[in-house]
Write a protein that holds these residues in place. Sequence first.
Motif, mmCIF file in Angstrom:
data_model
loop_
_atom_site.group_PDB
_atom_site.id
_atom_site.type_symbol
_atom_site.label_atom_id
_atom_site.label_comp_id
_atom_site.label_asym_id
_atom_site.label_seq_id
_atom_site.Cartn_x
_atom_site.Cartn_y
_atom_site.Cartn_z
ATOM 1 N N ASP A 169 0.827 -1.205 0.000
ATOM 2 C CA ASP A 169 0.000 0.000 0.000
ATOM 3 C C ASP A 169 0.866 1.262 0.000
ATOM 4 O OD1 ASP A 169 -2.116 -1.750 0.173
ATOM 5 O OD2 ASP A 169 -2.406 -1.458 2.333
ATOM 6 N N SER A 171 0.482 5.686 0.314
ATOM 7 C CA SER A 171 -0.331 6.868 0.540
ATOM 8 C C SER A 171 0.513 8.094 0.221
ATOM 9 C CB SER A 171 -0.824 6.914 1.988
ATOM 10 O OG SER A 171 -1.762 7.970 2.173
ATOM 11 N N PHE A 200 -2.877 6.120 6.267
ATOM 12 C CA PHE A 200 -3.796 5.155 5.665
ATOM 13 C C PHE A 200 -5.160 5.174 6.366
ATOM 14 C CE2 PHE A 200 0.478 3.681 4.730
ATOM 15 C CZ PHE A 200 0.405 3.463 3.359
ATOM 16 N N GLN A 226 -4.643 7.142 -1.687
ATOM 17 C CA GLN A 226 -4.288 5.913 -0.983
ATOM 18 C C GLN A 226 -4.457 4.731 -1.940
ATOM 19 O OE1 GLN A 226 -7.287 6.513 2.026
ATOM 20 N NE2 GLN A 226 -5.809 7.256 3.542
ATOM 21 N N HIS A 228 -4.396 0.851 -2.579
ATOM 22 C CA HIS A 228 -4.556 -0.412 -1.866
ATOM 23 C C HIS A 228 -4.100 -1.533 -2.804
ATOM 24 C CE1 HIS A 228 -6.969 2.193 0.701
ATOM 25 N NE2 HIS A 228 -7.714 2.485 -0.342
ATOM 26 N N GLU A 230 -3.406 -4.834 -2.614
ATOM 27 C CA GLU A 230 -4.073 -6.137 -2.694
ATOM 28 C C GLU A 230 -5.479 -6.007 -3.268
ATOM 29 O OE1 GLU A 230 -3.862 -8.003 1.107
ATOM 30 O OE2 GLU A 230 -1.688 -8.387 0.956
ATOM 31 N N ARG A 231 -6.137 -4.877 -3.030
ATOM 32 C CA ARG A 231 -7.483 -4.663 -3.564
ATOM 33 C C ARG A 231 -7.462 -4.054 -4.965
ATOM 34 N NH1 ARG A 231 -8.880 -2.054 1.542
ATOM 35 N NH2 ARG A 231 -9.574 -0.200 0.406
ATOM 36 N N ASP A 273 -13.375 6.675 -5.259
ATOM 37 C CA ASP A 273 -12.679 5.396 -5.381
ATOM 38 C C ASP A 273 -12.526 5.022 -6.851
ATOM 39 O OD1 ASP A 273 -12.394 4.802 -2.585
ATOM 40 O OD2 ASP A 273 -14.555 4.410 -2.536
#
Length: 336
Positions: A169, A171, A200, A226, A228, A230-231, A273
């Motif tokens: 991750d 940021s 985060f 930010q 992410h 893994e997502r 997002d």
Amino acid sequence: MNISGSLTRVLPIEDSSQIGHARRTAQQLAEQHGFDERDAGRVALVATELASNVLKHATHGEMHLRVLKRADGFGLEMLAVDRAGGFDLDACMADGFSTGGTQGIGLGAVSRQAEVFDVYADARGAVLLARLYPRTDRQPDLRFGVSQHSLHNDPACGDVWHLAFNGPDISALIVDGLGHGEDAERAGRAGEKAFALTPFGAPVPLMEDLHREMIGTRGGAVAFAQFHGERDSLTYAGVGNIGASLVTADKSRGLASHPGIVGGQYRKAQPFDYAHVNGHLLIMYSDGLQSRWNLQDYPGLVHRHPAVIATVLHRDFCRGRDDVTVLVIALEAAHG
């Protein structure tokens, strides 16, 4: 790991005497940040060759220096920057090609001395990047680049940037304190202080934390992103005129900010997002950079190192009447 932002150190390269100054400055920076004699010698060699190339191909330009914080220790980044065409990369990469006044080791040998080496050159000029790390440093290169410059080379800069890495991750923050100079920098650093505590954290309360810390200062524009890993998603929140884009080889999409001044008045900073961003470039910039740039006008640039991209954009689109920050991050889950 947190990386607190700093200005890009700029050395003019306009005559042969400045090659020696660039070499000594880079070598001293390396020695001050844990490079042993052999590794500092590599830095000196690379600095000499990069600066010499500027004089050879452009007669004048700049050397940009940056200390790179690592999880354990430091690295050094050097960029040779010019605004002249005629750069013959194939010839320069050949070993033994002399750039005049040097050992003639060629950029091919330089690329073997540096842990990271990259080049972008077209009719508008050339940017050459070398990142060097101590031989004991086995950490991967962090794929980000930043070019930050204060108005009139003021030691105070109203722009502040900050990066945080946590496994896969990332940021990233940019604050542009209103105006420029010490009061603007004070506003930016206040925001950075709050951000660094929970980079985060949930976006709405995080922006509120920055707002509270910046009350009593001039306030400023704020944006943070930010990633992410893994997502495979990105969350973006912005207030004021920080620009941001997600860029691939064939498209670019701007990221939306809300009006207002953090530390002054703003409405709730609703985050946005973005899904499936792995492999994209995140480019964030203060309003010291013109917004009319398009990476598709630079064939192949999107595939270069983020530090090269940030430097090209600063070279060609800096307004020259405000502090300026350009932050470029390659969004890759493999960062961790």
